[in-house]
Design a protein around this motif. Structure first.
Motif, mmCIF file in Angstrom:
data_model
loop_
_atom_site.group_PDB
_atom_site.id
_atom_site.type_symbol
_atom_site.label_atom_id
_atom_site.label_comp_id
_atom_site.label_asym_id
_atom_site.label_seq_id
_atom_site.Cartn_x
_atom_site.Cartn_y
_atom_site.Cartn_z
ATOM 1 N N LYS A 50 -8.530 -86.439 -63.093
ATOM 2 C CA LYS A 50 -6.967 -85.741 -63.406
ATOM 3 C C LYS A 50 -6.092 -86.305 -62.262
ATOM 4 C CE LYS A 50 -8.922 -81.215 -64.879
ATOM 5 N NZ LYS A 50 -8.874 -79.959 -64.552
ATOM 6 N N PRO A 51 -4.996 -86.486 -62.654
ATOM 7 C CA PRO A 51 -4.274 -86.114 -63.831
ATOM 8 C C PRO A 51 -4.113 -87.044 -65.133
ATOM 9 C CG PRO A 51 -2.587 -87.091 -62.656
ATOM 10 C CD PRO A 51 -3.800 -87.068 -61.698
ATOM 11 N N VAL A 52 -5.069 -88.210 -65.033
ATOM 12 C CA VAL A 52 -5.088 -89.166 -65.899
ATOM 13 C C VAL A 52 -6.116 -88.663 -66.895
ATOM 14 C CG1 VAL A 52 -5.859 -91.688 -66.423
ATOM 15 C CG2 VAL A 52 -4.768 -91.186 -64.319
ATOM 16 N N SER B 98 -5.749 -91.678 -79.515
ATOM 17 C CA SER B 98 -6.473 -90.682 -79.991
ATOM 18 C C SER B 98 -7.063 -89.908 -78.801
ATOM 19 C CB SER B 98 -7.625 -91.131 -80.807
ATOM 20 O OG SER B 98 -8.502 -92.152 -80.165
ATOM 21 N N GLY B 99 -7.029 -90.208 -77.562
ATOM 22 C CA GLY B 99 -7.405 -89.556 -76.405
ATOM 23 C C GLY B 99 -8.819 -89.903 -76.087
ATOM 24 N N ALA C 253 -4.284 -95.580 -58.281
ATOM 25 C CA ALA C 253 -3.055 -94.634 -58.799
ATOM 26 C C ALA C 253 -3.565 -93.161 -58.571
ATOM 27 C CB ALA C 253 -2.733 -95.116 -60.234
ATOM 28 N N PRO C 254 -2.674 -92.333 -58.882
ATOM 29 C CA PRO C 254 -3.240 -91.012 -58.759
ATOM 30 C C PRO C 254 -4.263 -90.796 -60.066
ATOM 31 C CG PRO C 254 -0.854 -90.724 -58.557
ATOM 32 C CD PRO C 254 -1.328 -92.085 -58.918
ATOM 33 N N CYS D 245 -8.790 -90.205 -72.201
ATOM 34 C CA CYS D 245 -7.358 -90.162 -71.685
ATOM 35 C C CYS D 245 -6.666 -90.587 -72.705
ATOM 36 C CB CYS D 245 -7.293 -90.753 -70.402
ATOM 37 S SG CYS D 245 -7.646 -92.413 -70.427
ATOM 38 N N THR D 246 -5.216 -90.748 -72.546
ATOM 39 C CA THR D 246 -4.401 -91.120 -73.709
ATOM 40 C C THR D 246 -3.650 -92.566 -73.029
ATOM 41 O OG1 THR D 246 -2.807 -89.777 -72.749
ATOM 42 C CG2 THR D 246 -3.855 -89.175 -74.699
#
Length: 344
Positions: A46-48, A137-138, A27-28, A71-72
């Motif tokens: 990025k963007p993940v 929590s990222g 995926a991107p 990441c979230t």
């Protein structure tokens, strides 16, 4: 089982040309990579976010991986990608996950979301691939073991018993998901499996898996459901509150005001937020303000400017809060950072 008897890692490396890496875009911002030794790595950018999940097959029914994500959410590997993780193309499998850092959402069919926290060991099963993995929590670090139901047919696991497939038995006891908190024996097994990822000792790794499965058979998994259960709507409220604070750390964020916008009480919103992120809204905001202040000071900002930047009109109150968080006054932190004696 010897290393040459069907070890998927070896089988994968046999099909490579000139020892080259194999890569597939999932995926991107998500790429799956397999090296000549059969080690797989899911790399995110990025963007993940950033980080990776690195793992390898111990046999045709076992796969161990270390996860280190910032990441979230991360999309799962689709079934039609040119490069596939071994072992799980068919059948049912258990996933055993030990969380080291952060929090991970677990889908509970018809029951919302269970949030697994650091120190929790989660056992779940499925015949379907989840669409994505979410980390409210990222940040997430942990070790994961994937056990296909075919492992019960392997001679190395004959001690698990005969008759009904042992993986099915554990799955029925666990239900869609079971969470054990602070189980020293099982957590220790997972810790040792993590250490064996790069040790090239499949026999010892299978021994630890055998002990883990024997331990799960002895546990009463019917009573070990996720401690923190949230509906998607409740998780959405918590995430929206977090995003609002992150957009403007210096602003005044009141739980009652945010809760009113969602049509719930401040007590309810704080409960949802604590289940998702491990603290109340006020505690989370104080921590993030101090983290940002430490970064600003280390980069050379003045103490008064930093206080204003993170929402403190009174520098003295800021200094007291900073010392409580970091053990030293902000000026001392700034001085030590400038000398390279303290890392942020």
């Amino acid at each position: 089982m010897s290393k040459g008897d069907g070890a998927v890692g070896r089988a994968c490396s046999d099909r490579k040309t000139d020892g080259q890496l194999l890569k597939a875009r999932v995926a991107p911002g998500v790429e799956l990579v397999e090296d000549p030794e059969g080690l797989f790595e899911l790399q995110i950018s990025k963007p993940v976010g950033s980080g990776s999940m690195r793992g390898r097959a111990l046999s045709r029914g076992l796969f161990i991986a270390l996860v280190d994500f910032t990441c979230t959410r991360c999309p799962n590997i689709p079934s039609d990608t040119p490069l596939q993780l071994p072992s799980f193309s068919s059948g049912m499998w258990l996933t055993v996950n030990l969380c080291w850092e952060g929090r991970c959402e677990v889908d509970i069919p018809d029951g919302g979301l269970g949030v697994v926290a650091a120190g929790d060991l989660c056992v779940s099963y499925s015949r379907k691939r989840p669409a994505e993995f979410r980390y409210p929590s990222g940040r997430y670090r942990g070790v994961e073991l994937f056990v296909n139901d075919r492992v019960a047919e392997e001679p190395a696991f004959s001690l698990l018993g005969t008759g009904d497939n042992v993986i099915w038995r554990i799955a029925r006891k666990a239900g869609p998901a079971a969470v054990l908190t602070g189980d020293a024996e099982l957590n220790g097994r997972m810790e040792r499996l993590a250490a064996l990822l790069d040790a090239n000792d499949d026999a010892m790794a299978e021994y630890e898996v055998l002990g883990l499965l024997l331990g799960l058979q002895r546990r009463d998994l019917s009573t070990t459901k996720p401690r923190f259960l949230l509906t998607r709507a409740q998780m959405g409220m918590a995430a929206a509150a977090r995003d609002e604070m992150e957009r403007a750390l210096s602003a005044r964020h009141d739980a009652r005001t945010m809760a009113a916008a969602f049509g719930v009480s401040a007590t309810s919103l704080n409960e949802y937020f604590t289940r998702a992120y491990g603290s109340t809204i006020a505690t989370y905001l104080r921590r993030r303000r101090m983290e940002e202040a430490a970064t600003q000071l280390a980069q050379g900002a003045k103490v008064t400017e930093t206080a204003t930047y993170v929402g403190y009109a009174n520098p003295s109150k800021f200094a007291a809060a900073f010392k409580k968080a970091y053990g030293v006054p902000p000026r001392e932190w700034k001085h030590a950072s400038g000398m390279g004696l303290r890392s942020v």
